[in-house]
Design a protein around this motif. Sequence first.
Motif, PDB file in Angstrom:
ATOM      1  N   ARG A  78       0.857  -1.183   0.000  1.00 13.08           N
ATOM      2  CA  ARG A  78       0.000   0.000   0.000  1.00 13.08           C
ATOM      3  C   ARG A  78       0.898   1.239   0.000  1.00 13.08           C
ATOM      4  N   ILE A  79       0.657   2.100  -0.973  1.00  9.76           N
ATOM      5  CA  ILE A  79       1.424   3.332  -1.114  1.00  9.76           C
ATOM      6  C   ILE A  79       0.459   4.493  -0.940  1.00  9.76           C
ATOM      7  N   ASP A 138      -2.753  -6.204 -12.577  1.00 11.38           N
ATOM      8  CA  ASP A 138      -4.124  -6.159 -13.105  1.00 11.38           C
ATOM      9  C   ASP A 138      -5.162  -5.965 -12.008  1.00 11.38           C
ATOM     10  N   LYS A 139      -4.801  -6.288 -10.772  1.00  9.34           N
ATOM     11  CA  LYS A 139      -5.734  -6.157  -9.652  1.00  9.34           C
ATOM     12  C   LYS A 139      -5.437  -4.926  -8.789  1.00  9.34           C
ATOM     13  N   ALA A 140      -4.574  -4.035  -9.266  1.00  7.79           N
ATOM     14  CA  ALA A 140      -4.224  -2.826  -8.517  1.00  7.79           C
ATOM     15  C   ALA A 140      -5.435  -1.902  -8.408  1.00  7.79           C
ATOM     16  N   GLN A 141      -5.532  -1.224  -7.275  1.00 10.65           N
ATOM     17  CA  GLN A 141      -6.629  -0.291  -7.026  1.00 10.65           C
ATOM     18  C   GLN A 141      -6.065   1.014  -6.496  1.00 10.65           C
ATOM     19  N   LEU A 153      -1.553  -2.535  -4.192  1.00 11.72           N
ATOM     20  CA  LEU A 153      -1.043  -3.492  -5.162  1.00 11.72           C
ATOM     21  C   LEU A 153      -0.988  -4.872  -4.505  1.00 11.72           C
ATOM     22  N   PRO A 154      -1.884  -5.810  -4.897  1.00 16.12           N
ATOM     23  CA  PRO A 154      -1.865  -7.138  -4.278  1.00 16.12           C
ATOM     24  C   PRO A 154      -0.651  -7.948  -4.732  1.00 16.12           C
ATOM     25  N   ARG A 155      -0.155  -8.760  -3.821  1.00 21.28           N
ATOM     26  CA  ARG A 155       0.954  -9.669  -4.136  1.00 21.28           C
ATOM     27  C   ARG A 155       0.389 -10.974  -4.679  1.00 21.28           C
TER      28      ARG A 155
END
Length: 173
Positions: A78-79, A138-141, A153-155
């Motif tokens: 998480r940024i 592709d699953k970044a929010q 950004l999921p791992r």
Amino acid sequence: MALRDLIPWSRQENRLPATVEPEREAALESHPLLSLHREVNRLFDDVFRGFGVPAFAGLGRTASWPQVELDENDTEIRITAELPGLDEKDIDILVEDGVLTLRGEKRAEVEDKKRGYSERSYGRFERRIGLPRGIERDKAQASFRNGVLTVTLPRSAEANENVRRIPVNAKAA
């Protein structure tokens, strides 16, 4: 007054601080050359502080904007970035070749001719943050609320398989 009097050490005393008598120290404090020296140092500190470069005394802003905070756990990275005065339409977020790029532009609310004095900064910015392998881009929010941008950004599952925990043995030393 000799120029040598301004040097805080003496060559004959193995570079230790020079001692100055109290009455002579008072005369040095009011010397025009020493006063000029202090004013030039202050001037340079003010100039560098205006460009976002840390001043010589350690004061001033950091050079990278926006300021970010990174938080990671086993499932995601998480940024969080502080972007006051911006809207979501002013921000671009890209993930490419293992790098997260935050870019945008902060525009002035009034024309330059009408502004008398301002300490605010305007213009384009770009911040690039390196990412570890195993991010599912592709699953970044991303969300934006009250001037704070949060990118999650999921791992991937493979990223956690490559991690090996090493136990610490305090008695082995």
